[in-house]
Write a protein that holds these residues in place. Sequence first.
Motif, mmCIF file in Angstrom:
data_model
loop_
_atom_site.group_PDB
_atom_site.id
_atom_site.type_symbol
_atom_site.label_atom_id
_atom_site.label_comp_id
_atom_site.label_asym_id
_atom_site.label_seq_id
_atom_site.Cartn_x
_atom_site.Cartn_y
_atom_site.Cartn_z
ATOM 1 N N PHE A 69 67.174 -37.180 -17.922
ATOM 2 C CA PHE A 69 67.705 -38.241 -18.784
ATOM 3 C C PHE A 69 67.739 -37.759 -20.240
ATOM 4 O O PHE A 69 66.692 -37.567 -20.863
ATOM 5 N N THR A 75 74.276 -27.652 -16.965
ATOM 6 C CA THR A 75 74.918 -28.893 -17.372
ATOM 7 C C THR A 75 75.890 -28.721 -18.534
ATOM 8 O O THR A 75 75.675 -27.880 -19.423
ATOM 9 N N GLU A 120 75.937 -30.617 -20.911
ATOM 10 C CA GLU A 120 75.200 -30.950 -22.132
ATOM 11 C C GLU A 120 74.889 -29.692 -22.955
ATOM 12 O O GLU A 120 74.606 -29.788 -24.145
ATOM 13 N N TYR A 129 66.861 -32.090 -24.099
ATOM 14 C CA TYR A 129 67.320 -31.842 -22.723
ATOM 15 C C TYR A 129 68.308 -30.665 -22.695
ATOM 16 O O TYR A 129 68.146 -29.716 -21.924
ATOM 17 N N PHE A 143 79.566 -31.142 -14.952
ATOM 18 C CA PHE A 143 79.825 -32.271 -15.834
ATOM 19 C C PHE A 143 79.304 -33.532 -15.132
ATOM 20 O O PHE A 143 78.945 -33.496 -13.960
ATOM 21 N N ARG A 176 72.983 -43.177 -8.385
ATOM 22 C CA ARG A 176 72.688 -42.785 -9.766
ATOM 23 C C ARG A 176 71.494 -43.580 -10.303
ATOM 24 O O ARG A 176 71.373 -44.794 -10.053
ATOM 25 N N PHE A 182 71.084 -44.307 -16.478
ATOM 26 C CA PHE A 182 72.324 -43.633 -16.892
ATOM 27 C C PHE A 182 73.434 -44.671 -17.065
ATOM 28 O O PHE A 182 73.470 -45.681 -16.352
ATOM 29 N N VAL A 198 83.098 -44.633 -22.566
ATOM 30 C CA VAL A 198 82.164 -45.594 -21.979
ATOM 31 C C VAL A 198 82.851 -46.966 -21.932
ATOM 32 O O VAL A 198 82.737 -47.702 -20.947
ATOM 33 N N PHE A 203 69.977 -48.100 -27.953
ATOM 34 C CA PHE A 203 70.575 -47.195 -26.963
ATOM 35 C C PHE A 203 71.499 -46.156 -27.597
ATOM 36 O O PHE A 203 72.210 -45.449 -26.895
ATOM 37 N N VAL A 218 76.657 -36.407 -28.120
ATOM 38 C CA VAL A 218 77.704 -35.492 -27.657
ATOM 39 C C VAL A 218 78.949 -36.362 -27.504
ATOM 40 O O VAL A 218 79.039 -37.169 -26.584
HETATM 41 O O1 G4F Z 1 74.914 -41.751 -18.705
HETATM 42 P P1 G4F Z 1 74.299 -40.991 -19.793
HETATM 43 O O2 G4F Z 1 72.877 -41.273 -20.114
HETATM 44 O O3 G4F Z 1 74.550 -39.463 -19.445
HETATM 45 P P2 G4F Z 1 74.579 -38.129 -20.340
HETATM 46 O O4 G4F Z 1 73.768 -38.254 -21.565
HETATM 47 O O5 G4F Z 1 76.003 -37.731 -20.502
HETATM 48 O O6 G4F Z 1 73.809 -37.107 -19.374
HETATM 49 C C1 G4F Z 1 74.118 -37.020 -17.983
HETATM 50 O O7 G4F Z 1 75.129 -36.057 -17.791
HETATM 51 C C2 G4F Z 1 74.747 -34.714 -18.160
HETATM 52 C C3 G4F Z 1 75.968 -33.832 -17.887
HETATM 53 O O8 G4F Z 1 76.841 -33.876 -18.986
HETATM 54 C C4 G4F Z 1 73.558 -34.307 -17.316
HETATM 55 F F1 G4F Z 1 73.209 -33.029 -17.599
HETATM 56 C C5 G4F Z 1 72.396 -35.238 -17.588
HETATM 57 O O9 G4F Z 1 71.305 -34.884 -16.743
HETATM 58 C C6 G4F Z 1 72.833 -36.660 -17.250
HETATM 59 O O10 G4F Z 1 73.046 -36.735 -15.863
HETATM 60 O O11 G4F Z 1 75.140 -41.224 -21.146
HETATM 61 C C7 G4F Z 1 76.535 -41.030 -21.188
HETATM 62 C C8 G4F Z 1 77.081 -41.516 -22.517
HETATM 63 C C9 G4F Z 1 76.326 -40.983 -23.732
HETATM 64 O O12 G4F Z 1 77.268 -40.606 -24.715
HETATM 65 C C10 G4F Z 1 75.528 -42.173 -24.237
HETATM 66 O O13 G4F Z 1 75.285 -42.179 -25.636
HETATM 67 O O14 G4F Z 1 76.946 -42.938 -22.569
HETATM 68 C C11 G4F Z 1 76.473 -43.299 -23.859
HETATM 69 N N1 G4F Z 1 75.814 -44.606 -23.749
HETATM 70 C C12 G4F Z 1 76.223 -45.745 -24.385
HETATM 71 N N2 G4F Z 1 75.390 -46.748 -24.122
HETATM 72 C C13 G4F Z 1 74.703 -44.902 -23.070
HETATM 73 C C14 G4F Z 1 74.431 -46.248 -23.285
HETATM 74 N N3 G4F Z 1 73.930 -44.130 -22.266
HETATM 75 C C15 G4F Z 1 72.868 -44.732 -21.655
HETATM 76 N N4 G4F Z 1 72.111 -44.005 -20.820
HETATM 77 N N5 G4F Z 1 72.553 -46.067 -21.872
HETATM 78 C C16 G4F Z 1 73.302 -46.856 -22.692
HETATM 79 O O15 G4F Z 1 73.011 -48.045 -22.876
#
Ligand code: G4F
Length: 325
Positions: free
Chosen positions: A86, A126, A128, A151, A179, A186, A190, A253, A279, A285
């Motif tokens: 995460f 990843t 990332e 991470y 990606f 999931r 996330f 998103v 959040f 990124v």
């Molecule tokens: O779903 P996320 O937490 O995934 P993130 O950070 O892209 O990481 C995932 O993908 C990577 C591969 O690129 C993996 F390596 C990693 O292990 C993981 O599986 O966030 C996705 C996006 C981010 O930009 C975040 O800022 O969603 C945005 N976001 C907006 N609101 C949020 C939220 N993310 C989360 N978790 N929670 C929110 O409320």
Amino acid sequence: MAKVALITGILGQDGPYLAELLLKNDYKVYGLMRRYSNPNFENLDYLGLTNKIEFVEGDLIDEASLMNIVKIIQPDELYNLAAQSFVGGSWHQAKLTTEINAFGVLYLLHALKTFSPTTRFYQASTSEMFGLQHVGGYQDETTPFHPRSPYGISKVYAYWMTVNFRESYGLFTCNGILFNHESPLRGIQFVTRKITDGVARIKAGLAKDLHLGNLEAKRDWGFAGDYVEAMHLMLQKSKPSDYVVGTGDNHSVQEFVELAFKYADIPDWKKYVVIDPRFKRPAEVPVLRAKAAKAEKILGWKAKLSFDKLVKMMVDADLKRYNAK
Ligand code: G4F
Ligand code: NAP
């Protein structure tokens, strides 16, 4: 003789999908899990696999446990999926993230070199790692790294250690630079699953709103069930290499939110979504998009499930969980 595989991270999202694929191909599958007072087999149960896995207890931060397991099993293939995965949590637990995601990989590679040098090794790298870097909005195997979180930084170390054991000792090691990939399995933190779970709760009358951070971030989202096929294919080639794996398409998103509310038949998502600074991340990124031409050419791999179908699959699964259809 049946091939033997060891999967770390067997209880997470990708572990069960990969186990399902390997079992279909007649592998004997060992799954490494930590010791829990109360283990959670929900994801393996979801695919009906819990009784088909041989579990071994170990921890990526306990080198001796990994040495013993590798010495005893000597698998044909080792898929290292275990991680503190995460991104958001990695600022709060940077040391633990590094110990698991970086040093854990060094320990595994060292165990292979010592006790099972012919094992083929897959490292869950990843997108990332690319962080801010892209050329024309895409990332491929030649894109430099600029990780933006503890991470991402831990995964860059693991990436290079995986390359280094290949170059230094001739081990068969591959990095899959995957990606974002999602599914009904999931983790709930996330963003995709948080959205589909939140939408289902609203539909079931269990929640009034959904708190999110940055809606503008763009991700290249695919289906986990497709991506484990790429992991397996990498270890079947005659030579080890590193591959970018993604759909080549990306969405914000906000687009995910709009579709999820639409599929749940809830009009006007803006009435429910609250932008909550808790959040937002210290460093974001903003955009990820794969150019997976190498995987397509050499592995013959291409993502199958579209973005729309992925969102629908996840919304449907969560509506079903809450009996909210
Ligand atoms: O779903 P996320 O937490 O995934 P993130 O950070 O892209 O990481 C995932 O993908 C990577 C591969 O690129 C993996 F390596 C990693 O292990 C993981 O599986 O966030 C996705 C996006 C981010 O930009 C975040 O800022 O969603 C945005 N976001 C907006 N609101 C949020 C939220 N993310 C989360 N978790 N929670 C929110 O409320
Ligand atoms: P996940 O659902 O978070 O699963 C990770 C698994 O690792 C969990 O089962 C967790 O066990 C286990 N684990 C954590 N720390 C451990 C430790 N110290 N020792 C042993 N096991 C440990 O992640 P995922 O989505 O399946 O992703 C699999 C791998 O791919 C991860 O390495 C992730 O960083 C990487 N990756 C994921 C994506 C993606 O979009 N999903 C993209 C690129 C790369 P517990 O159940 O005990 O927590």
